[in-house]
Design an enzyme around this catalytic site. Sequence first.
Site, PDB file in Angstrom:
ATOM      1  N   LEU A   1      25.044  33.285  50.593  1.00  0.00           N
ATOM      2  CA  LEU A   1      26.202  33.539  50.820  1.00  0.00           C
ATOM      3  C   LEU A   1      26.918  34.655  51.074  1.00  0.00           C
ATOM      4  CD1 LEU A   1      27.298  30.495  48.064  1.00  0.00           C
ATOM      5  CD2 LEU A   1      26.900  30.269  50.575  1.00  0.00           C
ATOM      6  N   ASP A   2      27.832  35.260  51.188  1.00  0.00           N
ATOM      7  CA  ASP A   2      28.181  36.340  51.230  1.00  0.00           C
ATOM      8  C   ASP A   2      28.382  36.417  50.296  1.00  0.00           C
ATOM      9  OD1 ASP A   2      28.184  36.541  54.692  1.00  0.00           O
ATOM     10  OD2 ASP A   2      30.570  35.740  54.520  1.00  0.00           O
ATOM     11  N   LYS A   3      28.784  38.489  49.630  1.00  0.00           N
ATOM     12  CA  LYS A   3      29.135  38.652  47.945  1.00  0.00           C
ATOM     13  C   LYS A   3      29.635  38.101  47.693  1.00  0.00           C
ATOM     14  CE  LYS A   3      29.784  42.477  45.650  1.00  0.00           C
ATOM     15  NZ  LYS A   3      29.923  44.411  45.912  1.00  0.00           N
TER      16      LYS A   3
ATOM     17  N   THR B   1      32.024  34.851  48.067  1.00  0.00           N
ATOM     18  CA  THR B   1      32.051  33.711  48.615  1.00  0.00           C
ATOM     19  C   THR B   1      30.934  33.480  47.313  1.00  0.00           C
ATOM     20  OG1 THR B   1      31.793  33.595  50.597  1.00  0.00           O
ATOM     21  CG2 THR B   1      30.828  31.553  49.606  1.00  0.00           C
TER      22      THR B   1
ATOM     23  N   ARG C   1      35.143  32.535  58.289  1.00  0.00           N
ATOM     24  CA  ARG C   1      36.002  34.190  58.107  1.00  0.00           C
ATOM     25  C   ARG C   1      35.969  34.144  59.583  1.00  0.00           C
ATOM     26  NH1 ARG C   1      32.507  38.271  54.247  1.00  0.00           N
ATOM     27  NH2 ARG C   1      34.508  39.514  55.338  1.00  0.00           N
TER      28      ARG C   1
END
Length: 432
Positions: free
Chosen positions: A228-230, A232, A336
Amino acid sequence: MVSLCSRCPFPSTKAFQSSTSFLFLSLRIPKLVPFKVSRIVGGRCICSSSAAAKSQEPIRTSYAGVQLEETVDETKQGKLRLDSWISSRIQGISRARVQSSIKSGLVTVNGRVVDKVSHGLRAGDKVNCVISELQPLRAEPEDIPLDIVYEDDHVLVVNKPPHMVVHPAPGNATGTLVNGILHHCSLPTVALSEKELLSDTEDGSDDEGFPYGENAAAAIRPGIVHRLDKGTSGLLVVAKDEHSHAHLSEQFKQHTIQRVYISLTCGVPSPSAGRVDIPIGRDSNNRVRMVAVPGISHPGRARHAASRYKVIEVLAGGGSALVQWRLETGRTHQIRAHAKYMGIPLLGDEVYGGTKNMVLSLLRPRTPPSYNDQLSRLVSRLERPYLHALVLGFQHPQSSENMHFSCPPPPDFTGILSQLRKIGVEKPILKE
């Protein structure tokens, strides 16, 4: 820690929709220029404007010793950041890697060493850069509080908080989820050599597979199967042994993993429900960002990506929306990038256009004057893309049991949602 997350077997589609609707109702509680080369000799890249050279040059996975000698294009106007410009000239390299080389004193401008990454370049400046050696990454066990949703001898399901990086990378060697899991599982320090790294690009791999490559998968425990992105938050599964890692990775590759996300968007998508089937690739002008590339005019640049979305609530008179996303594929920054392509970037997503200025421009005309102060405070609190991994389902790698987990978003998400609902909330009309 008492988790708000839940686990149950895979439900039917109807039952799943009901359980998801229950979670949404619970949210009402406020608490809650590619690099052109003519040849590479001994790691040295000599620049050329030849299109043929560009097509012959493969994307590299190791950049140690690569040298760039080039004059800033006379047609460029104004100043350019040194790190950004070099990154744009070397295909596939990350800005973090370039910044490391600059800080190490390996870059000169007009014959003078420059160690400031934001140094401004002008047309006609002569730049010489040697890319530094990639230092091995070391993941040290750290006593970091983790929200463990489920754990057995083979898998670990974690509710990742926003702002936490999943695994160590240049610039993020500590404080990551991997550091915390190493401590939780009483595992030793992990060191990864350059050969074990799949790529040194930021967020370079999709969430379909181990980010360090197959050689490292057998050497590192735990095994991060997806990311997961930072910014998220939400559910993420970790494999504790090689067999489990391979089994889960295959499920991601076959798109049999069930993943549902929710987000807050700038504006409302139209229609209110649909499917986005637009390939995604890295933005050649910004290495940190991905871009949706419609059509087939860019072979090799983008990979198939499909997302299904549905508006759950229209917020603030249409200035925002609570949107559910179901991933069919798992590309880097998929939601995104697709949201930006649809013209509804995620609230707080500065990289993809969901800036504070954009949020204000959408919300202010729809907000009563008496609410202006609250609106300003709301916008000032936007610190990340408001995206949450709500549901995760997979087949257990050992028992083959269908596992299903759900977890409501963290307080920062529900707090913003509550404020938007105060401005206005309505249910969309969805066509069956």
